[in-house]
Design an enzyme around this catalytic site. Sequence first.
Site, PDB file in Angstrom:
ATOM      1  N   ASP A 488     -33.537 -35.266 -16.778  1.00 46.02           N
ATOM      2  CA  ASP A 488     -34.661 -34.534 -16.267  1.00 46.02           C
ATOM      3  C   ASP A 488     -35.431 -35.638 -15.269  1.00 46.02           C
ATOM      4  OD1 ASP A 488     -36.482 -32.236 -16.208  1.00 46.02           O
ATOM      5  OD2 ASP A 488     -37.778 -33.607 -17.158  1.00 46.02           O
ATOM      6  N   GLU A 530     -31.740 -34.980 -11.983  1.00 43.43           N
ATOM      7  CA  GLU A 530     -32.481 -33.870 -11.182  1.00 43.43           C
ATOM      8  C   GLU A 530     -33.513 -34.715 -10.477  1.00 43.43           C
ATOM      9  OE1 GLU A 530     -35.937 -31.005 -12.179  1.00 43.43           O
ATOM     10  OE2 GLU A 530     -35.655 -32.692 -13.097  1.00 43.43           O
TER      11      GLU A 530
END
Length: 712
Positions: A488, A530
């Site tokens: 993330d 990401e």
Amino acid sequence: MKKSLLCLCLFTSSAAFAQGWQHTHFQHFSDNAEPHLFQAQASLEKGNYPLTFTLDNRCYQPQSAVKLNQTVSLIPCSGEAPQLRLFRRGNYIAQIDMRSGTPTLRISVEQQAETDKNTVKSCPIWNKQPVEIDVSSVFSEGESVRDFYSGQTAEVKNGKITMMPAADADGLILLEKSAVKKNDVFLNGGSAEGNKAVSNRQQAKTNKKSDGFNWKNATVYFVLTDRFQNGNPANDNSYGRHKDGMQEIGTFHGGDLQGLTAKLDYLQQLGVNVLWISSPLEQMHGWVGGGDKGDFPHYGYHGYYHLDWTKLDANMGTEADLKNLMQQAHRRGIRVLFDIVMNHTGYATLADMQEFNFGGFYLKPEEITATLGKKWTDWQPKKGQNWHSFNDFIKFGDSQAWQNWWGKDWVRADIGDYDSPKFDDLKMSLSALPDLKTESESAVKLPRFFQHKNTNAKELENAKVRDYLIAWLTDWVRRYGVDGFRVDTAKHVEKSTWLSLKQASQQALKEWQRNNPKESFGDDFWMTGEAWGHGVFKSDYYQNGFDAMINFDFQDQAKNALDCFARIEPAYREMNDKLKDFNVLSYLSSHDTRLFFHSDSERNTAKQKTAANLLLLSSGAVQIYYGDESGREFGATGSDPIQGTRSDMNWRDLQNDGNKQALHRHWQKLAQFRQRHQAVGAGVHQTLKSEGYFAFSRTLGEDKVMVVWAGN
């Protein structure tokens, strides 16, 4: 954000630019599911243009030089703005993305229609008759060829075959050699019935090192565990969590690891070979206000509000549940990725303040119970208040009280005497979340609140913040054989830390593989990341631990081809040309962009089938977001539109809705075909000459497939 406050200003002395793109206001790029995505267009001449960006009357500029089709962060204006250098006249598109925490800018040029021989000049229109197909460039004369979708076979004569697309294939034909070697997952032509016939015992005996898996052909299924399947209702209200009695937008819904395990056969039959699960690690126990208006309580149901990296969240289940999930997934040939966070912790909630004795109030001691109740987490807003209003009681400036929380050595936050967040990507506070000091070279002790909780965290000698996080995360790999991480907010942590995480995870996985040879695939540890706006290009993330980056471009490329599958061809060709020595992970829907079938396909089953074609037949790894395959509906949002992308999995539709069942079968066929043939994702793409239909081939060694689309 109000679109009237967004303006990109290009300043130049060029007289030719006087009619160009100055003080251009941005419009919302998509529907209300993406309130922080904006776009503007302008016709520009060849030349160099300094860039500035105005937001709420504040000036920003790109952090670095701007290149077409690459994303750069925007920072406060300081000195001379970086240049946009244009080599030709054209219609240019600028996109401002506010979703990642810092504004990012991406500029592209509107492509003119190509005129080469491979370009689709018009969309095929199928007359509902059998299709004569030229297969001479893929299959040999006299060879028996099968349409995997319908099961039909035909012999190649004069380089051609004639086939009728299956009634529910919407003109799609998936050609393979008839004598395809079947693996343990697919029997009986790859049907769901064949899948069910394969026992877990048989698959447990499979030689994992020769299971024919290729990460470039991976079909990843991303699931928000809490919204998928409730396997154990007894853990639904852990830590005193409870429903809000309203729309349950941000509460825990009950999905857990037991529920995931119960649905592994479903995933196997779908053709999935990688399961990406939202972080199962312990989240903040309480809630914060949700949405801009604070109109609902928001828990960490999605796994991004960590409290303790060494414990499973009780709502997710026990370590026995995790072990069983990993074992059962591996027996079915499914690898498991954890979603992991190293950029930030969860917020401070009333529940955690009371339980772990940190923080302070403006309230007098005798007023606390009267105002907040015996259990502070049970507080509810009264007239004139909202779910943000609990913050009004908290004395965030009390330095001593907040030392009992993470402490200033661990995080930066606008609390007590903690260091304030900065504006840059590495030291900013995403959505006001406490920013972990992963870049710090100072050794730290365990945060004080760990002394008051049940934890597996131990003091590490001379360890920095990043050392603790890496040790905690890799421990799950070492003990349970986690196959990889989805990282993330990758751009908000220094790349050297990601490289250290990858190296430590690889070592941990090899240790688990040595101890569990019968369950091991023998793979290297795999990481995908990401980084908002990343597309199909080899950035320096690949030299810092990442095996693939999430492809943010594909969502809109697919949207533009929904009315005609053949229109994806230029994107397919470009992607395949680039993916020679690296990989990406492409997707249609996600939890923090948009739900494709709500925003783009307008509940149109034919478009939803086309979307499946577009994703599952693309090069590189692909990600199915739970419910893509079943037309899961957009959920309640309150004042946070993105919450609608996280609705409960629509299991009932798969039992009762004929259209959703047909859509699901279509996804099954495509994903099973993809899993049968590494060439689909990892092979060389070739556009084929065709008359009245669209066709391409993919080739990887001896594995050859041909995709034909007869048209609408």
